[in-house]
Design a protein around this motif. Structure first.
Motif, PDB file in Angstrom:
ATOM      1  N   MET A 126       0.848  -1.206   0.000  1.00 27.89           N
ATOM      2  CA  MET A 126       0.000   0.000   0.000  1.00 27.89           C
ATOM      3  C   MET A 126       0.878   1.249   0.000  1.00 27.89           C
ATOM      4  SD  MET A 126      -2.612   1.371   2.905  1.00 27.89           S
ATOM      5  CE  MET A 126      -4.301   1.356   2.398  1.00 27.89           C
ATOM      6  N   ASN A 127       0.558   2.177  -0.902  1.00 25.60           N
ATOM      7  CA  ASN A 127       1.322   3.425  -0.991  1.00 25.60           C
ATOM      8  C   ASN A 127       0.575   4.521  -0.251  1.00 25.60           C
ATOM      9  OD1 ASN A 127       3.214   2.177  -2.702  1.00 25.60           O
ATOM     10  ND2 ASN A 127       1.896   2.576  -4.481  1.00 25.60           N
ATOM     11  N   ARG A 128       1.293   5.193   0.641  1.00 29.35           N
ATOM     12  CA  ARG A 128       0.655   6.240   1.444  1.00 29.35           C
ATOM     13  C   ARG A 128       1.463   7.531   1.341  1.00 29.35           C
ATOM     14  NH1 ARG A 128       0.751   4.647   7.075  1.00 29.35           N
ATOM     15  NH2 ARG A 128      -1.290   5.503   7.550  1.00 29.35           N
ATOM     16  N   LEU A 129       0.699   8.627   1.369  1.00 33.47           N
ATOM     17  CA  LEU A 129       1.328   9.956   1.361  1.00 33.47           C
ATOM     18  C   LEU A 129       0.848  10.689   2.602  1.00 33.47           C
ATOM     19  CD1 LEU A 129       1.810  12.373  -1.582  1.00 33.47           C
ATOM     20  CD2 LEU A 129       0.483  13.205   0.346  1.00 33.47           C
ATOM     21  N   SER A 130       1.756  11.371   3.268  1.00 31.03           N
ATOM     22  CA  SER A 130       1.332  12.148   4.444  1.00 31.03           C
ATOM     23  C   SER A 130       1.769  13.597   4.287  1.00 31.03           C
ATOM     24  CB  SER A 130       1.930  11.555   5.716  1.00 31.03           C
ATOM     25  OG  SER A 130       3.338  11.669   5.658  1.00 31.03           O
ATOM     26  N   LEU A 131       1.050  14.454   5.015  1.00 29.01           N
ATOM     27  CA  LEU A 131       1.249  15.893   4.828  1.00 29.01           C
ATOM     28  C   LEU A 131       0.993  16.620   6.135  1.00 29.01           C
ATOM     29  CD1 LEU A 131       1.131  18.451   2.754  1.00 29.01           C
ATOM     30  CD2 LEU A 131      -1.320  18.128   2.942  1.00 29.01           C
ATOM     31  N   ASP A 132       1.880  17.536   6.446  1.00 29.06           N
ATOM     32  CA  ASP A 132       1.622  18.417   7.588  1.00 29.06           C
ATOM     33  C   ASP A 132       1.920  19.858   7.212  1.00 29.06           C
ATOM     34  OD1 ASP A 132       1.278  19.499  10.229  1.00 29.06           O
ATOM     35  OD2 ASP A 132       3.456  19.663  10.266  1.00 29.06           O
ATOM     36  N   LEU A 133       0.908  20.703   7.347  1.00 33.68           N
ATOM     37  CA  LEU A 133       1.082  22.143   7.123  1.00 33.68           C
ATOM     38  C   LEU A 133       0.678  22.925   8.372  1.00 33.68           C
ATOM     39  CD1 LEU A 133      -0.556  22.343   3.552  1.00 33.68           C
ATOM     40  CD2 LEU A 133       1.856  22.124   4.072  1.00 33.68           C
ATOM     41  N   SER A 134       0.370  22.192   9.453  1.00 38.30           N
ATOM     42  CA  SER A 134      -0.092  22.859  10.674  1.00 38.30           C
ATOM     43  C   SER A 134       1.046  23.574  11.409  1.00 38.30           C
ATOM     44  CB  SER A 134      -0.698  21.841  11.646  1.00 38.30           C
ATOM     45  OG  SER A 134      -1.754  21.151  11.059  1.00 38.30           O
ATOM     46  N   LEU A 135       2.252  23.046  11.242  1.00 37.95           N
ATOM     47  CA  LEU A 135       3.405  23.599  11.953  1.00 37.95           C
ATOM     48  C   LEU A 135       4.220  24.490  11.018  1.00 37.95           C
ATOM     49  CD1 LEU A 135       4.614  20.425  13.887  1.00 37.95           C
ATOM     50  CD2 LEU A 135       2.854  22.090  14.495  1.00 37.95           C
ATOM     51  N   PRO A 136       5.107  25.335  11.573  1.00 41.85           N
ATOM     52  CA  PRO A 136       5.926  26.199  10.703  1.00 41.85           C
ATOM     53  C   PRO A 136       6.741  25.401   9.685  1.00 41.85           C
ATOM     54  CG  PRO A 136       6.096  26.910  12.986  1.00 41.85           C
ATOM     55  CD  PRO A 136       5.307  25.627  12.996  1.00 41.85           C
TER      56      PRO A 136
END
Lengths: 322, 202
Positions: free
Chosen positions: B1-11
């Motif tokens: 399974m290919n997964r992508l994660s993203l965080d824009l909540s922090l600086p």
């Protein structure tokens, strides 16, 4: 070509599906946030942005459903990126760019006021030149449109926008938010005398509404009857807009006029405009307030003229139409 | 399974990609004001480094705050742009992701993020909220083997406790979270009252 138009520049989350080939709007969904801002007497940017983010996917799915298209039918995605409330703009812009990215279709960023300018022509094609009067809660300006992408701002408000003045007058008189529709309704039912309110003296084609608003406040404090007061306000505000428009027609000799923005829904303004003796274009009521249809309509034409925009385009709170 | 994660909540914004639990790529940047401008370019870059195309992503995980209000919205909104087109999208709070992994090492992790105006977002056990430095200390001193895990700066009063500045981008930690820690897309602003104008907060 099926085009998506997204606008979250203020307090309406709006997404439209537009068929550019037939020049028809297939859907135009607007999720209004009035009830969330009412207690504050105006739009609170952070609340607006939160509501946009909560609703944008639902509005998108509804727009596709009503238009009876699937995501794979979309060939161009357009979104307002300027001017407007920055946190609110970012939601629609980021969502629209995501749709463009995921579908691998071009993206076009749209200027909100420019979209309003062309909204009276949705479903048709504009003839040039024309004078555009944009009257809304955020903007009041007269623009000479020589052709698509070539504009001369002839005058703009030096303080409040006319729609903002309506909201403030409604707040002063306890009529709630938004002020435009309720004041217009009262005006229609009022048949008494009018109070004398000052018509601002601003040279040229610029506008000012702060003086009228202050006069309303003073009269309200002295106990002027609300219906008489707000009806008098509407009469002088509309008369002021018409005077400026007449002046613009006289100065430019352009007799083709397109009026847009939320205040273009005002019944008295529509009546007065009809008696101006010009070739008049006003959008249907659903395209007067902020809407995705005007974004798709203009975005498609700007895309043909200029090509697509990068997905790295940002949002701007302020931006002059040039 | 290919997964992508993203965080824009922090600086520090970040994107990571994994295949069957193996981290394939991570990109990060430390300019919060450009999150909205660069996010799709960086997603593309992370995919390219991983040797995957957008179509090969089966699942997306995004942070849901707390953090910058605008950043929280951007993370979720990007997630929604994937979700409406059919990709499964899940979310986790920044604090859950930040504190994950240290319990297994025998510590009681306390996740701390700056929240402005002298307050800090903190996760202590199951509690997640915004606290003052003093309030955090009152809770921490009741714990056995606390480990303060933080991004940004640790409040000075807390530096006497065992602490660790987390250098791993949050998107990497999002991918490590077990499924029971993930939830459908939702917002965790925590400071709800801050949405209102200052004179209306009550």
């Amino acid at each position: 070509m099926i085009v998506l138009g997204v606008d979250t520049s203020c307090d309406d989350t709006s997404i439209a599906v537009y068929d550019a080939s037939s020049n028809k709007v297939l859907s135009n969904i607007v999720s209004s946030q009035y009830e969330f801002h009412r207690e504050f007497g105006g739009v609170v940017p952070e609340i607006a942005a939160r509501k946009h983010a909560e609703n944008i996917d639902l509005v998108f799915l509804e727009a596709l459903k009503v238009a009876q298209v699937s995501p794979s039918d979309l060939r161009l995605v357009c979104a307002t990126n300027r001017p407007g409330l920055l946190p609110a703009l970012l939601v629609g812009l980021t969502f629209a760019k995501g749709i463009s990215y995921n579908l691998k279709v071009p993206f076009k960023a749209v200027h909100h006021i420019e979209a309003h300018l062309f909204s009276p022509f949705i479903g048709s094609e504009p003839s040039y030149p024309f004078l555009g009067l944009v009257v809304s809660g955020g903007h009041t300006l007269i623009v000479l449109v020589e052709r698509l992408g070539r504009y001369k701002v002839l005058g703009k408000t030096l303080d409040d926008a006319v729609g903002e003045a309506y909201d403030k007058v409604a707040k002063i008189t306890g009529l709630g938010y938004p002020g435009g529709p309720v004041i217009d309704k009262i005006y229609r039912s009022y048949d008494g005398d009018y109070l004398k309110l000052p018509k601002p003296k601003v040279s040229g084609l610029n506008f000012s509404f702060s003086g009228i608003k202050s006069a309303v406040r003073r009269l309200a404090e002295k106990g002027a009857p609300t219906y008489q007061l707000v009806s008098s306000f509407q009469r002088v505000a509309v008369s002021y807009l018409i005077d400026k428009l007449k002046e613009a027609v006289k100065e430019t000799k352009v007799k083709r006029v397109a009026v847009s923005g939320g205040v273009s829904a005002n019944s008295l303004l529509r009546e007065e405009l009809a008696s101006l003796g010009v070739e008049l274009y006003i959008p249907p009521l659903e395209f007067t307030s902020d809407n995705g249809a005007m974004v798709a309509y203009l975005g498609y034409r700007k895309f043909l003229l200029e090509g697509e925009d990068s997905l790295e385009v940002g949002a701007l709170a302020r931006s002059q139409i040039t | 399974m290919n997964r992508l994660s993203l965080d824009l909540s922090l600086p520090e914004g970040s994107v990571s990609v994994e295949r069957n639990g193996e981290l394939l790529s991570t990109v990060s940047w430390n300019r919060p004001k450009i999150h909205a401008e660069v996010v799709y370019r960086e997603i593309n870059r992370a995919l390219s480094l991983a040797g995957l195309s957008r179509e090969e992503i089966d699942e997306v995980v995004v942070s849901s705050g707390p953090g910058s209000f605008t950043g929280v919205r951007l993370s979720i909104t990007v997630g929604k742009a994937f979700k409406v087109l059919g990709t499964k999208v899940l979310s986790s709070t920044t604090l859950t992701a930040l504190s994950f992994g240290y319990e297994a090492l025998g510590f009681v992790p306390v996740a701390i993020l700056p929240a402005r105006r002298g307050r800090f977002y903190a996760k202590i056990g199951k509690f997640q909220g915004d606290l003052t430095e003093k309030e955090i200390e009152e809770k921490v001193k009741l714990l056995e083997r606390p480990l303060l895990v933080f991004k940004g700066e640790l409040p000075p009063q807390l530096t006497s406790y065992l602490n660790l500045k987390e250098l791993t981008p949050l998107s990497v930690k999002l991918l490590k979270l077990p499924r029971e820690e993930l939830s459908p897309l939702t917002f965790h602003y925590i400071r709800e009252h801050d949405a209102k104008p200052p004179n209306k907060r009550g």
